[in-house]
Scaffold this motif. Structure first.
Motif, PDB file in Angstrom:
ATOM      1  N   PHE A  51     155.479 -30.556  60.869  1.00  0.00           N
ATOM      2  CA  PHE A  51     156.556 -31.512  61.100  1.00  0.00           C
ATOM      3  C   PHE A  51     157.066 -31.424  62.535  1.00  0.00           C
ATOM      4  CE2 PHE A  51     161.164 -32.378  61.149  1.00  0.00           C
ATOM      5  CZ  PHE A  51     161.147 -33.716  60.788  1.00  0.00           C
ATOM      6  N   GLU A  52     157.326 -30.206  62.999  1.00  0.00           N
ATOM      7  CA  GLU A  52     157.815 -30.003  64.368  1.00  0.00           C
ATOM      8  C   GLU A  52     156.791 -30.486  65.387  1.00  0.00           C
ATOM      9  OE1 GLU A  52     158.753 -25.847  64.506  1.00  0.00           O
ATOM     10  OE2 GLU A  52     160.517 -26.086  63.224  1.00  0.00           O
ATOM     11  N   SER A  53     155.530 -30.230  65.126  1.00  0.00           N
ATOM     12  CA  SER A  53     154.466 -30.674  66.026  1.00  0.00           C
ATOM     13  C   SER A  53     154.406 -32.196  66.088  1.00  0.00           C
ATOM     14  CB  SER A  53     153.126 -30.110  65.561  1.00  0.00           C
ATOM     15  OG  SER A  53     152.092 -30.556  66.384  1.00  0.00           O
ATOM     16  N   ASP A  54     154.536 -32.840  64.926  1.00  0.00           N
ATOM     17  CA  ASP A  54     154.520 -34.298  64.861  1.00  0.00           C
ATOM     18  C   ASP A  54     155.693 -34.882  65.637  1.00  0.00           C
ATOM     19  OD1 ASP A  54     153.456 -36.796  63.942  1.00  0.00           O
ATOM     20  OD2 ASP A  54     155.064 -36.862  62.441  1.00  0.00           O
ATOM     21  N   ILE A  55     156.870 -34.308  65.451  1.00  0.00           N
ATOM     22  CA  ILE A  55     158.057 -34.772  66.179  1.00  0.00           C
ATOM     23  C   ILE A  55     157.859 -34.593  67.685  1.00  0.00           C
ATOM     24  CG2 ILE A  55     160.517 -34.297  66.625  1.00  0.00           C
ATOM     25  CD1 ILE A  55     160.009 -35.799  64.012  1.00  0.00           C
ATOM     26  N   TYR A  56     157.332 -33.430  68.089  1.00  0.00           N
ATOM     27  CA  TYR A  56     157.100 -33.177  69.510  1.00  0.00           C
ATOM     28  C   TYR A  56     156.151 -34.221  70.092  1.00  0.00           C
ATOM     29  CZ  TYR A  56     155.340 -31.069  73.768  1.00  0.00           C
ATOM     30  OH  TYR A  56     154.964 -30.871  75.062  1.00  0.00           O
ATOM     31  N   LEU A  57     155.064 -34.520  69.379  1.00  0.00           N
ATOM     32  CA  LEU A  57     154.099 -35.500  69.876  1.00  0.00           C
ATOM     33  C   LEU A  57     154.726 -36.889  69.985  1.00  0.00           C
ATOM     34  CD1 LEU A  57     150.865 -34.397  67.995  1.00  0.00           C
ATOM     35  CD2 LEU A  57     151.374 -34.145  70.436  1.00  0.00           C
ATOM     36  N   LYS A  58     155.562 -37.250  69.017  1.00  0.00           N
ATOM     37  CA  LYS A  58     156.225 -38.554  69.065  1.00  0.00           C
ATOM     38  C   LYS A  58     157.214 -38.625  70.222  1.00  0.00           C
ATOM     39  CE  LYS A  58     155.534 -39.699  64.254  1.00  0.00           C
ATOM     40  NZ  LYS A  58     156.109 -39.886  62.941  1.00  0.00           N
ATOM     41  N   LEU A  59     157.935 -37.545  70.463  1.00  0.00           N
ATOM     42  CA  LEU A  59     158.859 -37.519  71.606  1.00  0.00           C
ATOM     43  C   LEU A  59     158.097 -37.594  72.927  1.00  0.00           C
ATOM     44  CD1 LEU A  59     161.437 -34.852  70.395  1.00  0.00           C
ATOM     45  CD2 LEU A  59     161.857 -37.300  70.749  1.00  0.00           C
ATOM     46  N   LYS A  60     156.971 -36.899  73.003  1.00  0.00           N
ATOM     47  CA  LYS A  60     156.149 -36.935  74.213  1.00  0.00           C
ATOM     48  C   LYS A  60     155.617 -38.353  74.450  1.00  0.00           C
ATOM     49  CE  LYS A  60     154.368 -34.620  77.584  1.00  0.00           C
ATOM     50  NZ  LYS A  60     155.247 -34.191  78.652  1.00  0.00           N
ATOM     51  N   GLU A  61     155.172 -38.992  73.374  1.00  0.00           N
ATOM     52  CA  GLU A  61     154.689 -40.373  73.476  1.00  0.00           C
ATOM     53  C   GLU A  61     155.801 -41.303  73.954  1.00  0.00           C
ATOM     54  OE1 GLU A  61     153.439 -43.725  70.277  1.00  0.00           O
ATOM     55  OE2 GLU A  61     152.432 -41.789  70.064  1.00  0.00           O
ATOM     56  N   ALA A  62     157.003 -41.124  73.410  1.00  0.00           N
ATOM     57  CA  ALA A  62     158.139 -41.950  73.816  1.00  0.00           C
ATOM     58  C   ALA A  62     158.492 -41.702  75.285  1.00  0.00           C
ATOM     59  CB  ALA A  62     159.344 -41.666  72.928  1.00  0.00           C
ATOM     60  N   GLU A  63     158.403 -40.444  75.707  1.00  0.00           N
ATOM     61  CA  GLU A  63     158.693 -40.112  77.103  1.00  0.00           C
ATOM     62  C   GLU A  63     157.689 -40.777  78.039  1.00  0.00           C
ATOM     63  OE1 GLU A  63     158.327 -36.116  79.746  1.00  0.00           O
ATOM     64  OE2 GLU A  63     159.430 -35.915  77.865  1.00  0.00           O
ATOM     65  N   LEU A  64     156.412 -40.728  77.678  1.00  0.00           N
ATOM     66  CA  LEU A  64     155.376 -41.375  78.504  1.00  0.00           C
ATOM     67  C   LEU A  64     155.562 -42.885  78.509  1.00  0.00           C
ATOM     68  CD1 LEU A  64     152.256 -39.265  77.469  1.00  0.00           C
ATOM     69  CD2 LEU A  64     153.480 -39.190  79.651  1.00  0.00           C
ATOM     70  N   ASP A  65     155.917 -43.454  77.368  1.00  0.00           N
ATOM     71  CA  ASP A  65     156.164 -44.891  77.280  1.00  0.00           C
ATOM     72  C   ASP A  65     157.350 -45.274  78.156  1.00  0.00           C
ATOM     73  OD1 ASP A  65     155.583 -47.472  76.223  1.00  0.00           O
ATOM     74  OD2 ASP A  65     157.325 -47.267  74.903  1.00  0.00           O
TER      75      ASP A  65
END
Length: 95
Positions: A51-65
């Motif tokens: 779950f934490e990994s998934d959240i981290y990846l989504k936040l990273k994606e949002a940051e890049l976006d």
């Protein structure tokens, strides 16, 4: 504190290892011939890590976006769109 045990303990002291991973919610590191070989953890701890990994990846994606566009959305806009989508879905419309 890390729990490090020889891999033979998995066979000889399974109940103790199981108790440790469930009570402490921390992994147990198993060694083979003095070198790290594998990690044992409870299903709950594993799912939390996923779950934490998934959240981290989504936040990273949002940051890049966010770096690639100047478009910004307020939380009101986001929640309005979510509510609209949920309402359309509950009314049987394809979203």
């Amino acid at each position: 504190m890390r729990h490090i045990r020889p891999i033979s303990d998995l066979r000889n002291h399974f109940a103790d290892i199981s108790k440790t991973v469930h009570e402490d919610q921390e992994p147990v590191y198993l060694t083979k011939n003095g070198y790290g070989d594998m990690v044992v953890m409870s299903i709950e701890a594993y799912e939390q890590k996923l779950f934490e990994s998934d959240i981290y990846l989504k936040l990273k994606e949002a940051e890049l976006d966010a770096k690639s566009t100047q478009t910004r959305h307020t939380h009101e806009d986001v929640f309005r769109d979510i509510r609209k989508g949920l309402s359309e879905k509950s009314n049987g419309e394809n979203v």
